[in-house]
Design a protein around this motif. Structure first.
Motif, PDB file in Angstrom:
ATOM      1  N   HIS A   1       0.859  -1.181   0.000  1.00  0.00           N
ATOM      2  CA  HIS A   1       0.000   0.000   0.000  1.00  0.00           C
ATOM      3  C   HIS A   1       0.897   1.233   0.000  1.00  0.00           C
ATOM      4  CE1 HIS A   1      -3.021  -2.690   2.406  1.00  0.00           C
ATOM      5  NE2 HIS A   1      -2.768  -3.149   1.208  1.00  0.00           N
ATOM      6  N   ILE A   2       0.710   2.106  -0.961  1.00  0.00           N
ATOM      7  CA  ILE A   2       1.544   3.297  -1.078  1.00  0.00           C
ATOM      8  C   ILE A   2       0.846   4.481  -0.410  1.00  0.00           C
ATOM      9  CG2 ILE A   2       2.728   4.862  -2.660  1.00  0.00           C
ATOM     10  CD1 ILE A   2       3.819   2.070  -2.785  1.00  0.00           C
ATOM     11  N   ALA A   3       1.540   5.088   0.542  1.00  0.00           N
ATOM     12  CA  ALA A   3       0.991   6.260   1.240  1.00  0.00           C
ATOM     13  C   ALA A   3       1.224   7.509   0.390  1.00  0.00           C
ATOM     14  CB  ALA A   3       1.650   6.422   2.606  1.00  0.00           C
ATOM     15  N   LEU A   4       0.122   8.059  -0.099  1.00  0.00           N
ATOM     16  CA  LEU A   4       0.134   9.319  -0.844  1.00  0.00           C
ATOM     17  C   LEU A   4      -0.830  10.247  -0.108  1.00  0.00           C
ATOM     18  CD1 LEU A   4      -0.006   8.856  -4.749  1.00  0.00           C
ATOM     19  CD2 LEU A   4       0.857  10.844  -3.536  1.00  0.00           C
ATOM     20  N   ASN A   5      -0.633  10.357   1.182  1.00  0.00           N
ATOM     21  CA  ASN A   5      -1.696  10.832   2.066  1.00  0.00           C
ATOM     22  C   ASN A   5      -1.504  12.232   2.621  1.00  0.00           C
ATOM     23  OD1 ASN A   5       0.488   9.869   3.545  1.00  0.00           O
ATOM     24  ND2 ASN A   5      -0.754   9.166   5.248  1.00  0.00           N
ATOM     25  N   THR A   6      -0.866  13.108   1.848  1.00  0.00           N
ATOM     26  CA  THR A   6      -0.806  14.504   2.274  1.00  0.00           C
ATOM     27  C   THR A   6      -1.807  15.332   1.469  1.00  0.00           C
ATOM     28  OG1 THR A   6       0.924  15.040   0.671  1.00  0.00           O
ATOM     29  CG2 THR A   6       1.637  14.355   2.861  1.00  0.00           C
ATOM     30  N   LEU A   7      -2.088  16.520   1.984  1.00  0.00           N
ATOM     31  CA  LEU A   7      -2.842  17.486   1.203  1.00  0.00           C
ATOM     32  C   LEU A   7      -1.922  18.092   0.153  1.00  0.00           C
ATOM     33  CD1 LEU A   7      -4.797  19.335   4.050  1.00  0.00           C
ATOM     34  CD2 LEU A   7      -5.593  17.463   2.603  1.00  0.00           C
ATOM     35  N   LEU A   8      -2.462  18.328  -1.026  1.00  0.00           N
ATOM     36  CA  LEU A   8      -1.650  18.788  -2.151  1.00  0.00           C
ATOM     37  C   LEU A   8      -2.018  20.208  -2.542  1.00  0.00           C
ATOM     38  CD1 LEU A   8      -1.946  15.623  -4.411  1.00  0.00           C
ATOM     39  CD2 LEU A   8      -0.038  16.217  -2.925  1.00  0.00           C
ATOM     40  N   ARG A   9      -1.003  20.990  -2.862  1.00  0.00           N
ATOM     41  CA  ARG A   9      -1.238  22.274  -3.493  1.00  0.00           C
ATOM     42  C   ARG A   9      -1.623  22.021  -4.952  1.00  0.00           C
ATOM     43  NH1 ARG A   9       3.959  25.895  -2.463  1.00  0.00           N
ATOM     44  NH2 ARG A   9       2.558  27.497  -3.306  1.00  0.00           N
ATOM     45  N   THR A  10      -2.328  22.955  -5.530  1.00  0.00           N
ATOM     46  CA  THR A  10      -2.759  22.787  -6.926  1.00  0.00           C
ATOM     47  C   THR A  10      -1.564  22.544  -7.836  1.00  0.00           C
ATOM     48  OG1 THR A  10      -4.684  24.204  -6.561  1.00  0.00           O
ATOM     49  CG2 THR A  10      -3.993  23.884  -8.837  1.00  0.00           C
ATOM     50  N   CYS A  11      -0.465  23.241  -7.593  1.00  0.00           N
ATOM     51  CA  CYS A  11       0.718  23.111  -8.453  1.00  0.00           C
ATOM     52  C   CYS A  11       1.408  21.763  -8.289  1.00  0.00           C
ATOM     53  CB  CYS A  11       1.700  24.244  -8.171  1.00  0.00           C
ATOM     54  SG  CYS A  11       2.341  24.267  -6.478  1.00  0.00           S
ATOM     55  N   GLU A  12       1.041  20.984  -7.258  1.00  0.00           N
ATOM     56  CA  GLU A  12       1.662  19.678  -7.031  1.00  0.00           C
ATOM     57  C   GLU A  12       0.850  18.524  -7.615  1.00  0.00           C
ATOM     58  OE1 GLU A  12       3.716  20.687  -2.680  1.00  0.00           O
ATOM     59  OE2 GLU A  12       1.703  19.840  -2.796  1.00  0.00           O
ATOM     60  N   MET A  13      -0.350  18.812  -8.092  1.00  0.00           N
ATOM     61  CA  MET A  13      -1.262  17.741  -8.475  1.00  0.00           C
ATOM     62  C   MET A  13      -0.698  16.858  -9.591  1.00  0.00           C
ATOM     63  SD  MET A  13      -4.103  16.289  -7.753  1.00  0.00           S
ATOM     64  CE  MET A  13      -4.907  17.503  -6.710  1.00  0.00           C
ATOM     65  N   GLU A  14      -0.145  17.471 -10.623  1.00  0.00           N
ATOM     66  CA  GLU A  14       0.349  16.667 -11.750  1.00  0.00           C
ATOM     67  C   GLU A  14       1.527  15.793 -11.340  1.00  0.00           C
ATOM     68  OE1 GLU A  14      -1.050  16.095 -14.597  1.00  0.00           O
ATOM     69  OE2 GLU A  14      -2.682  17.402 -13.972  1.00  0.00           O
ATOM     70  N   GLU A  15       2.392  16.301 -10.468  1.00  0.00           N
ATOM     71  CA  GLU A  15       3.520  15.496  -9.998  1.00  0.00           C
ATOM     72  C   GLU A  15       3.029  14.306  -9.181  1.00  0.00           C
ATOM     73  OE1 GLU A  15       7.573  15.892  -7.273  1.00  0.00           O
ATOM     74  OE2 GLU A  15       6.390  17.683  -7.729  1.00  0.00           O
ATOM     75  N   ALA A  16       2.018  14.539  -8.344  1.00  0.00           N
ATOM     76  CA  ALA A  16       1.457  13.442  -7.554  1.00  0.00           C
ATOM     77  C   ALA A  16       0.791  12.406  -8.448  1.00  0.00           C
ATOM     78  CB  ALA A  16       0.451  13.993  -6.543  1.00  0.00           C
ATOM     79  N   LEU A  17       0.077  12.858  -9.468  1.00  0.00           N
ATOM     80  CA  LEU A  17      -0.553  11.925 -10.404  1.00  0.00           C
ATOM     81  C   LEU A  17       0.490  11.120 -11.163  1.00  0.00           C
ATOM     82  CD1 LEU A  17      -3.406  14.180 -11.819  1.00  0.00           C
ATOM     83  CD2 LEU A  17      -3.718  12.008 -10.630  1.00  0.00           C
ATOM     84  N   SER A  18       1.569  11.772 -11.547  1.00  0.00           N
ATOM     85  CA  SER A  18       2.641  11.063 -12.248  1.00  0.00           C
ATOM     86  C   SER A  18       3.235   9.967 -11.365  1.00  0.00           C
ATOM     87  CB  SER A  18       3.732  12.058 -12.665  1.00  0.00           C
ATOM     88  OG  SER A  18       4.815  11.401 -13.279  1.00  0.00           O
ATOM     89  N   PHE A  19       3.420  10.288 -10.072  1.00  0.00           N
ATOM     90  CA  PHE A  19       3.938   9.284  -9.138  1.00  0.00           C
ATOM     91  C   PHE A  19       2.944   8.130  -8.984  1.00  0.00           C
ATOM     92  CE2 PHE A  19       4.228   7.771  -4.674  1.00  0.00           C
ATOM     93  CZ  PHE A  19       5.469   7.160  -4.761  1.00  0.00           C
ATOM     94  N   ALA A  20       1.659   8.449  -8.913  1.00  0.00           N
ATOM     95  CA  ALA A  20       0.634   7.401  -8.804  1.00  0.00           C
ATOM     96  C   ALA A  20       0.635   6.497 -10.028  1.00  0.00           C
ATOM     97  CB  ALA A  20      -0.739   8.042  -8.613  1.00  0.00           C
ATOM     98  N   ARG A  21       0.841   7.083 -11.209  1.00  0.00           N
ATOM     99  CA  ARG A  21       0.910   6.261 -12.427  1.00  0.00           C
ATOM    100  C   ARG A  21       2.079   5.293 -12.360  1.00  0.00           C
ATOM    101  NH1 ARG A  21       0.749  11.608 -15.021  1.00  0.00           N
ATOM    102  NH2 ARG A  21      -1.444  12.192 -15.196  1.00  0.00           N
TER     103      ARG A  21
END
Length: 926
Positions: A75-95
């Motif tokens: 299980h990968i913890a991606l459990n912080t609140l994200l700033r709008t400018c961080e969303m694409e980087e977080a999605l890329s990591f999830a991919r």
């Protein structure tokens, strides 16, 4: 019938998954060796333990593969609140995580959840404990949002956990061991308020582990409430629910979570091994008790306060806390008899075994002295190990230590050595079934089968492979192949993840098969079996018929996609005149504020009445505003936010005061002046609304009473007396007949506004909350100013209602903690309850606050009905300049609501703040 109910009805006890933290590769190996069913880990960003070692991208793929080889889910913890400018980087990591085979993502951020639900609907989503879910209604909302599993708040009792499990088919996960946050997870802003380090962003500075003094203000008298239990008033003991595993399993919990992604591999090894042993024995029908040795091992590797099970027992009192020591305590090891500071020797009467190489700490006179034991002597005999009840001289301990001081063993060399040895080699824990068929003149056939996952997860499927020998078996001239020969070779699993569960052997004739051939067959078969299992694991949990996006695909709609596309009742159409300004006066739940709210309403009525009389000849001096002559006026809606229980005690009292403030006699029923010229110009008048609000946490309240109160509010809405109610958690929407949806507001149903507790940190989270039917949402109090402006700009550009559906902090102390433990109600004088009669409740005997070591004061608000405590920030925020900058921006339309928190401000001060905000709003009109 639900699956968990079938198991209970059949008499089969379903043993939950054992979920273990892995802060690095060594911790992962320790978890695998000790018997974890699953691990949770993270990359270097976007996780709630940013200070853990964590995994770089190049290591994460390898870690997932290693875990899967051993049948362990990741299980990968991606459990912080994200700033709008961080969303694409977080999605890329999830991919990337999905491509590498991660089995689930642990999330908190609503915006990221919504994006993943669209782009990767085939991957399992788990709602973090920071989602603040504590009842079945919260779980239901989480399921609607796309979560398959919910990690409940730590504050729940066994009965409450069981009730949640009975009412849902979603997987329920709970913490069973490790550190406890004093505040409800996801609702703590204290670290941010003090030093700008956000717990919801993974950088918590742990202010709960610092010393505080409990202060009481009564009139002009301010005094410190003396405590004998210690000065660390917000520091809970560590949790240990090892003795409750049977009841937890019977409750229907799917997963048991160990806390500790920042803990050592030795900690992981010891804790996992002990819990694994108890779960295995439970599955075998045994009901083991916790031994003294097990408890001491758990306490030695790490503990605060000697461990507690208070929350599970429904106790949030003094037994929950570790007020004297906020760090690792160790186990009691004895008492000091005498001290020789020059030789750095201490004579100790031992209460447990102590060896050279162990770490000890002596607590004397408020100070801590410690070191690794380098010397043990008993009456002239040098020892390697001494035992309980022996008196020995211990070195090398520096300091002038008082006789009678307590000695604690904080590390055990032998325990650490055993733990390290335990994970140097990961034993095979996956049962492999092998069938071997040998017949002379034919190829030897080997068939191997194994489950994909360990333990309970084995239900998810199996993998089967078949291979043949390269050559045919010859007729034996000397040694005929026997069944024992085959078994001997098949048992040699080596460092594979398997152990031989069953081996069926079929021999026809008198074949001769060399041991080397059998070994080669076994090695090839197990390698193929592992490869097949890894392939199948990639598909487990994927929904049939869903074609996920390419792992490297970038969504067609980029980050500037429209935040929303609809306009609800009450929003304004775009044009030169901005939408109505909104001021939210939020009165914290105190007796003084109940009276103050009424005084504010009366003052507003007086001030507005004076202004209305100056509207002759179409000239208008707005409430707190300048003369505007022939210009069209702007409505300023003032929302008086008060606790709904205080409102419902006498709703007519508040509504009458609001009516006289918001709709002067000079106005008609629609709030328009009766003057014909003014009617033609349709000058809208300022008005005041009552917005009752629910408490941040409704756990512990009588649910039937809550529903009755909600029904009363809906009646008031249908009568046109109130417009909306403010809720703190998504699960609270279920109290209302239509879920409080803004889309239903036109038919007389009540509308739910969302409070700051929703933790909206980016434009995608705002969109998700508003599209779910929430009428207005407050942005997180932790958002940087530039992010607030960006979200408002994005919303204004795309939403017909402009910014009017968003609310921002403008003034006041902010809530920084919500705790089940009440520091005020649990003084250290031997009492276990706050009081028997209403007059005996300590929280009603003055105003209380916590004073930190630097002299900063944090006000406390106590709810005596459920003994819950709210902590406010030590400083008053004033962000009126931010509001001015927002309203001067030419690219924005509509106006965000301005939240003002009222604690100890007087009624006159409160109205003055409202007047200043009205001037800001009206001067912002071009």
């Amino acid at each position: 019938m639900k699956e968990k109910e079938k198991e209970k009805y059949s008499g089969v006890l379903s043993v939950p998954e054992l979920l273990i933290p892995a802060g690095g590769m060594e911790q992962l190996r320790a978890a695998a060796a000790a018997g974890a069913d699953a691990v949770y880990l993270s990359g270097t960003s976007f996780n709630a333990r940013a200070n853990a070692d964590n995994f770089r991208d190049e290591d994460l793929e390898s870690a997932i593969k290693t875990a899967h080889e051993h049948g362990i889910r990741v299980h990968i913890a991606l459990n912080t609140l994200l700033r709008t400018c961080e969303m694409e980087e977080a999605l890329s990591f999830a991919r990337r995580c999905r491509r590498w085979g991660a089995d689930a993502l642990i999330l908190q951020d609503r915006g990221l959840t919504a994006r993943l639900r669209e782009e990767m609907p085939d991957i399992a989503l788990h709602l973090s404990t920071q989602g603040t879910v504590y009842d079945a209604d919260g779980v239901s909302e989480a399921v609607k949002a796309g979560f398959q599993r919910v990690i409940l708040s730590r504050e729940l009792s066994l009965e409450e956990i069981a009730a949640v499990c009975r009412q849902t088919d979603a997987e329920i996960e709970i913490f069973v061991h490790g550190a406890v946050c004093i505040s409800y997870s996801g609702q703590c802003h204290m670290s941010y308020a003090i030093g700008g380090r956000s717990g919801n962003r993974g950088t918590c500075a742990q202010p709960c582990r610092l010393p505080y003094a409990l202060m009481r203000q009564s009139g002009s008298l301010c005094e410190e409430i003396s405590r004998t239990d210690g000065k660390y008033l917000l520091s809970p003991a560590d949790m240990c629910l090892l003795s409750h595993l049977k009841e937890i399993a019977e409750a229907g919990v799917a997963s048991l979570k160990i806390e500790g992604r920042m803990k050592s591999p030795e900690y992981v090894s010891v804790v996992t091994g002990i819990y694994r042993n108890h779960l295995d024995r439970l599955a075998a029908g045994e009901f083991p008790s916790v031994t003294k040795e097990e408890y001491e091992d758990l306490c030695t590797v790490f503990n605060r306060g000697g461990m507690t099970d208070s929350y599970l027992r429904g106790d949030s009192g003094s037994a929950l806390m570790s007020c004297d020591v906020p760090k690792h305590r160790g186990i009691p090891a004895g008492r000091v008899i005498s001290c020789n500071p020059k030789k750095r020797h201490v004579v100790v009467r031992l209460s447990t075994t102590l060896s050279v190489g162990d770490g000890i700490e002596i607590r004397s006179g408020g100070k801590h002295f410690g070191n690794v034991v380098t010397y043990l002597n008993k009456r002239g005999d040098v020892l390697r190990t001494a035992h309980a009840e022996e008196t020995v001289t211990v070195g090398d301990i520096e300091g002038n230590i008082r006789p009678g001081s307590e000695v604690f063993k904080i590390s055990d060399r032998e325990l650490k050595k055993r733990a390290v040895q335990a994970y140097q080699k990961i034993p095979g824990r996956i049962p492999a079934d092998i069938e071997v068929s040998a017949e002379e003149g034919k190829h030897v056939l080997l068939r191997a089968a194994a489950p994909l996952w360990r333990g309970k997860n084995g239900k998810s499927g199996i993998a089967v492979v078949e291979i043949k020998s390269d050559t045919e078996a010859e007729h034996a001239q000397k040694k005929v192949l026997r069944e024992t020969d085959v078994l001997r070779q098949m048992e040699k699993m080596g460092e594979t993840p398997y152990f031989l569960n069953r081996c069926d052997v079929s021999i026809e004739g008198a074949p001769m098969v060399p041991s080397s051939s059998l070994n080669a067959l076994r090695r090839r078969a197990l390698k193929m079996l592992t490869e097949l299992r890894l392939q199948k694991m990639q598909k487990i949990g994927r929904k049939d018929g869903i074609q996920p996006a390419s792992p490297e695909a970038v969504p067609a709609d980029d980050i500037r996609r429209p935040i929303r596309k609809r306009n609800i009742a009450g929003t304004e159409k775009p044009g030169k005149m901005r939408a109505a300004g909104r001021i939210s006066l939020y009165f914290f739940d105190t007796d003084e504020n109940e009276t103050k709210a009424l005084n504010v309403l009366n003052l507003l009525g007086e001030r507005m009445g004076k202004d209305e009389k100056q509207n002759k000849n179409c000239g208008e001096k707005r409430f707190g505003g300048p003369e505007r002559g022939e210009l069209e006026a702007v409505s300023t809606v003032i929302d008086i936010m008060i606790p709904w229980r205080r409102f419902l005690k006498n709703p007519e009292l508040f509504l009458k005061a609001a009516h006289s403030s918001g709709r002067p006699e000079e106005c008609d029923g629609n709030g328009l002046l009766c003057d014909e010229v003014s009617r033609e110009r349709k000058i809208r008048k300022s008005r005041v609304r009552i917005i009752p609000y629910l408490p941040a946490i409704t756990k512990g309240y009588d649910h039937a009473a809550l529903r009755r109160d909600a029904a009363r509010l809906e009646e008031l809405k249908r009568a046109g007396r109130i417009d909306a109610v403010l809720i703190a958690q998504a699960g609270q929407r279920s109290l209302f007949s239509d879920g409080g949806s803004a889309s239903c507001s036109g038919d007389g149903n009540i509308v739910c506004f969302g409070d700051e507790n929703f933790n909206v940190f980016n434009m995608f989270s705002a969109a998700d909350v508003l599209d779910s039917g929430i009428g207005r949402i407050m942005l997180s109090n932790e958002l940087p100013d530039e992010d607030i402006t960006e979200i408002l700009s994005d919303c204004s550009a795309e939403n017909p209602g402009g910014m009017s559906e968003l609310e921002i902090l403008v003034y006041g102390r902010i809530p920084v903690m919500y705790t089940e433990h009440c520091t005020v109600g649990m003084p250290s004088d031997g009492r276990t309850a706050c009081g028997d009669g209403e007059k005996k409740y300590y929280c009603r005997q003055g105003d209380y606050f916590l004073r930190d070591r630097k002299g900063a004061d944090f006000p406390l608000i106590c709810d005596s009905s459920v003994c819950r405590m709210e902590v406010l920030s030590h400083r008053v925020y004033d962000k009126r300049d931010l509001l001015r900058r927002i309203l001067k921006a030419t690219n924005l339309r509509g106006m965000p609501a301005a939240r003002v928190y009222i604690y100890n401000e007087s009624a006159e001060q409160t109205v003055a703040i409202a007047e200043s905000l009205t001037r800001i709003y009206e001067n912002g009109v071009e």
